[in-house]
Write an enzyme that holds these catalytic residues in place. Structure first.
Site, PDB file in Angstrom:
ATOM      1  CG  ASP A  67      56.340  42.313  28.127  1.00 39.83           C
ATOM      2  OD1 ASP A  67      56.120  43.839  27.847  1.00 39.83           O
ATOM      3  OD2 ASP A  67      55.964  41.413  27.199  1.00 39.83           O
ATOM      4  CG  ASP A 145      42.079  38.116  34.008  1.00 40.97           C
ATOM      5  OD1 ASP A 145      43.026  37.454  34.090  1.00 40.97           O
ATOM      6  OD2 ASP A 145      42.081  39.350  34.432  1.00 40.97           O
TER       7      ASP A 145
END
Ligand code: ITT
Length: 189
Positions: A67, A145
């Site tokens: 996670d 990202d």
């Protein structure tokens, strides 16, 4: 020996596979996308551990889950444990809007990996510090990202995947998992 990584995220799997190859892990890494309910909690570790237990109840084989989340200082840690939902709803653009006039752009990614074989339940975490870019840059990677710049660098993770694979939160957590697994495999052989 086979080890299962339960994840619905193919990008995560590819990143983890690379790390396993780099460390010559003898076990074969297999991806399974099992439907597991994710609990709501303010702790990544707790979410990850409950996820691992639920996955084991379905598969009854040694496995791990992960996670992860992005924690932005100016937003008091948001989106954090809600990263998946926030990515799906407002995405990178929404976070950039929230930070429009913000000078302090510091943030970190955190990942918690939890391994279980039904007896052992072990978690490993990794953090990558950095900051949020002014706009999205790059096409590689996934999720946030394009807006995350690791500390000490100028490019976003999406502009330099090689860099991401060297110093990401996932890399740190999985390195710790790999160290543990090398000993674990010796004991179960
Ligand atoms: P699982 O099936 O493994 O849970 P997921 O994509 O739902 O896959 P998480 O809940 O752990 O994974 O991730 C939360 C979100 O945080 C994810 O959807 C991304 O948007 C973001 N995230 C996590 N790790 C990231 C990374 O390395 N780079 C960019 N964004 C990331």
């Amino acid at each position: 020996m086979k080890i299962i990584f339960c994840t619905g995220n193919k990008n995560k799997f590819e990143e983890v596979k690379k790390i396993f190859e780099e460390y010559n892990v003898s076990a074969k890494l297999v991806r399974k996308n099992v439907k597991i309910c994710e609990i709501q909690s303010e702790s990544l570790k707790e979410i990850s551990r409950v996820k691992a237990i639920s996955a084991f109840e379905k598969l009854h084989k040694p496995l791990f889950v992960e996670d992860a989340g992005l924690f932005i200082k100016a937003l008091n840690g948001f989106p954090g444990v809600y990263s998946s939902y926030v990515f799906k709803t407002i995405g990178c653009k929404g976070l950039l809007t929230l930070l429009q006039n913000e000078k302090d752009r510091s943030a970190y990614f955190k990942a918690v990996v939890t391994f279980t074989d039904g007896k052992i339940l072990k978690s490993f975490s990794g953090i990558c510090k950095g900051s949020i870019a002014k706009k999205e840059r790059g096409n590689a990677g996934f999720g946030f990202d394009p807006i995350f710049i690791p500390a000490g660098y100028k490019q976003t993770f999406a502009e330099n995947l090689e860099l991401k694979n060297k110093l990401s939160h996932r890399k740190m957590a999985v390195e710790r998992l790999v160290k543990f697994l090398k000993n674990y495999f010796k004991q179960v052989k």
